[in-house]
Motif scaffolding. Sequence first.
Motif, mmCIF file in Angstrom:
data_model
loop_
_atom_site.group_PDB
_atom_site.id
_atom_site.type_symbol
_atom_site.label_atom_id
_atom_site.label_comp_id
_atom_site.label_asym_id
_atom_site.label_seq_id
_atom_site.Cartn_x
_atom_site.Cartn_y
_atom_site.Cartn_z
ATOM 1 N N UNK B 47 -21.643 -16.130 -12.073
ATOM 2 C CA UNK B 47 -21.551 -16.358 -10.634
ATOM 3 C C UNK B 47 -21.766 -15.048 -9.866
ATOM 4 N N UNK B 50 -25.474 -14.309 -9.975
ATOM 5 C CA UNK B 50 -26.229 -15.187 -9.083
ATOM 6 C C UNK B 50 -25.826 -14.964 -7.626
ATOM 7 N N UNK B 52 -23.095 -15.472 -6.055
ATOM 8 C CA UNK B 52 -22.257 -16.486 -5.423
ATOM 9 C C UNK B 52 -20.866 -15.942 -5.144
ATOM 10 N N UNK B 71 -26.840 -9.067 2.855
ATOM 11 C CA UNK B 71 -27.032 -10.507 2.730
ATOM 12 C C UNK B 71 -28.512 -10.880 2.693
ATOM 13 N N UNK B 75 -30.345 -13.139 -0.288
ATOM 14 C CA UNK B 75 -31.141 -14.366 -0.200
ATOM 15 C C UNK B 75 -32.457 -14.175 -0.943
ATOM 16 N N UNK B 78 -31.730 -14.070 -4.620
ATOM 17 C CA UNK B 78 -31.321 -15.364 -5.151
ATOM 18 C C UNK B 78 -32.507 -16.307 -5.307
ATOM 19 N N UNK B 79 -33.496 -16.128 -4.432
ATOM 20 C CA UNK B 79 -34.675 -16.997 -4.526
ATOM 21 C C UNK B 79 -35.535 -16.655 -5.736
ATOM 22 N N UNK B 83 -29.939 -21.110 -11.343
ATOM 23 C CA UNK B 83 -28.644 -21.170 -12.023
ATOM 24 C C UNK B 83 -28.329 -22.622 -12.359
ATOM 25 N N UNK B 85 -25.495 -24.708 -13.463
ATOM 26 C CA UNK B 85 -24.057 -24.521 -13.583
ATOM 27 C C UNK B 85 -23.465 -25.308 -14.748
ATOM 28 N N UNK B 89 -23.684 -29.877 -9.815
ATOM 29 C CA UNK B 89 -23.505 -30.871 -8.760
ATOM 30 C C UNK B 89 -24.888 -31.251 -8.265
ATOM 31 N N UNK B 90 -25.055 -32.517 -7.951
ATOM 32 C CA UNK B 90 -26.307 -32.921 -7.327
ATOM 33 C C UNK B 90 -26.001 -33.380 -5.903
ATOM 34 N N UNK B 91 -27.021 -33.335 -5.065
ATOM 35 C CA UNK B 91 -26.850 -33.761 -3.687
ATOM 36 C C UNK B 91 -26.950 -35.280 -3.616
ATOM 37 N N UNK B 105 -37.113 -25.338 0.570
ATOM 38 C CA UNK B 105 -36.412 -24.214 1.191
ATOM 39 C C UNK B 105 -37.188 -22.920 1.031
ATOM 40 N N UNK B 149 -34.488 -28.791 -11.617
ATOM 41 C CA UNK B 149 -34.532 -28.152 -10.295
ATOM 42 C C UNK B 149 -34.412 -26.634 -10.416
ATOM 43 N N UNK B 150 -33.848 -26.166 -11.523
ATOM 44 C CA UNK B 150 -33.799 -24.717 -11.747
ATOM 45 C C UNK B 150 -35.163 -24.180 -12.159
#
Lengths: 228, 359
Positions: B47, B50, B52, B71, B75, B78-79, B83, B85, B89-91, B105, B149-150
């Motif tokens: 974490x 990455x 976070x 910051x 960004x 991070x792009x 990661x 996890x 979690x999925x949206x 994004x 998605x990673x």
Amino acid sequence: MNDFTQGFVKALELLVTLDPEVMEITGRTLAIALSSCVISTILCLPLGSLIHFKQFFGKRALLNVIQTFYSIPTVVVGLVVFIFFSRIGPLGVFNLMFTPTIMVIGQVILISPIVLGLVIAALSGVDKGIFETALSLGASHVRATFQVMSEARYAILSAVIMGFGRAISEVGLALMVGGNIRGFTRVITTAISLETSKGDVELSMALGIILIFIALLVNIVFNRLQQR
Amino acid sequence: MALIETVNISQKYDDREVLKNINLKIDKAEVFTLIGPTGAGKTTLIRILDLLESPCSGRFLFDGVDVISSRANQLEARRRMSYVQQRPLVFAMDVFDNVACGLRWRHMKSTATKRKTEEALELVGMTAYINRNARTLSGGETQRVAIARALVTEPEVLFLDEPTANMDPISTAKIEEVLAHIINEQRIAIIMTTHNMSQGQRMASKLGVLINGELLQTGSVNDIFNVPTSREVAEFVGIENILQGEVAEADNELASIRVDGETVRAISNYAVGGKVYLLIRPETIVFSLSHEAGSARNVFKCKVNQINTIGSVVRIEVECGFNLLGVITTEAARDLNISIGKEIYASFKATAVHVIPRW
Ligand SMILES: Nc1ncnc2c1ncn2[C@@H]1O[C@H](COP(=O)(O)OP(=O)(O)OP(=O)(O)O)[C@@H](O)[C@H]1O
Ligand SMILES: [Mg+2]
């Protein structure tokens, strides 16, 4: 009793024939309540996100205050608005008393605590990991905040609907700062309240039926959303 | 220049240190596997890498840039990472949108987004689920979507926290194949954690052992499993015979080490009087009925204390002044006609004993 039946028949007549005055009052009522609701939402979404995502001193206290204001009496808001906007008040120069604008301002003040509180509750209901997941997938902080809002969309919509319900059904504020001016600031609730006392029961009843109908509609939508 | 470099990274949660002075260097195209017991701090470290969470002290250089302070840098950094996890979690959207959002994004065109998303889902075998609400997926399916998605953003660094923990052996093999393919095709750095030692051994070019927040050892798979440098690592990688001894005689490389009154011969450079641990893998111990030394320098007469049959192997605990654990096949056990209390001989080579210092 006979009066009542007669009034009811007359009221239905006004509705079925789309009586111009009834339609005009209904239209204004919806316009004012919807405006308040939209403005309040625009204010409360970012503000609610800010309060939800930031840690700061006094956060709990602030949440308590917001919740207390859920049930602020409409006449108190009316009083405050009156004090500020009456001709001798600090904002009197804008000359807004007894206009639809001031009614919207009052309603925004009235419903924002509810909308704000429920928006914060909605955001809190989203797993904290959603924000981080969005970040780690390359979202900016703003974008990740939107993602959390999108996860909470039904709960947020419920908040907005609650606000709308309070705005459209209140009478004290509309009367105090709007003044129930025919053709200008008269809305359903003020019309019912004043026309009844003047004896014009038919108009009041027709408007009452419409108000109940709107409340019913809002409730149906609200329940649908909660079932998601 | 290393792609990822940490300098003395430490993390505390309410006064409890969960990471202590982590120094790591990971190059482009390196596959680094973190192993360590539950609660060691593996997820916490990932974490932090990455971005976070921020460590309470230490520096983190990503591609030479200090990314903890700014910051905007974060960004951007991070792009370039992805990661997966431990519990992804999925949206609350369909599978396609879940995989596509990382590309959106990054402002990728919609035709390219569609093509890449479909390819990524194909890669993990989730094409059939493309329109499914991601919230209705099973654990293993969710994990595969998370991997898709990673990968879809073609990161330079991929963090995988127990990537196949929710999967059956066939899905695991498939995902490992996908990862192996990516490792070959793209020059991607992978940092993964696993409880699955064989997975760690199969995939990693380098291993790190994190125990109690400390990165105790990094090295090749062979180093970690056969030449652990500390008792903790030895225990963790399953070297079950750990004896305490003291060097009694040192003759060039061959030393005699006193262990509970017995003498064990081992290869070591430690001086006489040095306190050491002797590490002996159970499978290197040979049992026999007679004192036939062969080439083994260490032969001990011992008594069988315990016998456990697990599948096709038998684990025997014997006592020969000190306790030893051995593993033999069921056939060998039958030939020895082994039973509790029986006296047999245990032998092992001096080279089978790995000596490390004891503080
Ligand atoms: N936010 C937090 N607050 C307090 N303690 C935490 C927090 N996150 C992790 N910890 C603690 O830090 C330690 C390290 O946790 P971490 O999740 O990094 O372990 P891990 O090595 O990934 O374990 P596992 O193999 O079980 O996944 C644990 O003891 C955990 O309880
Ligand atoms: Mg973990």
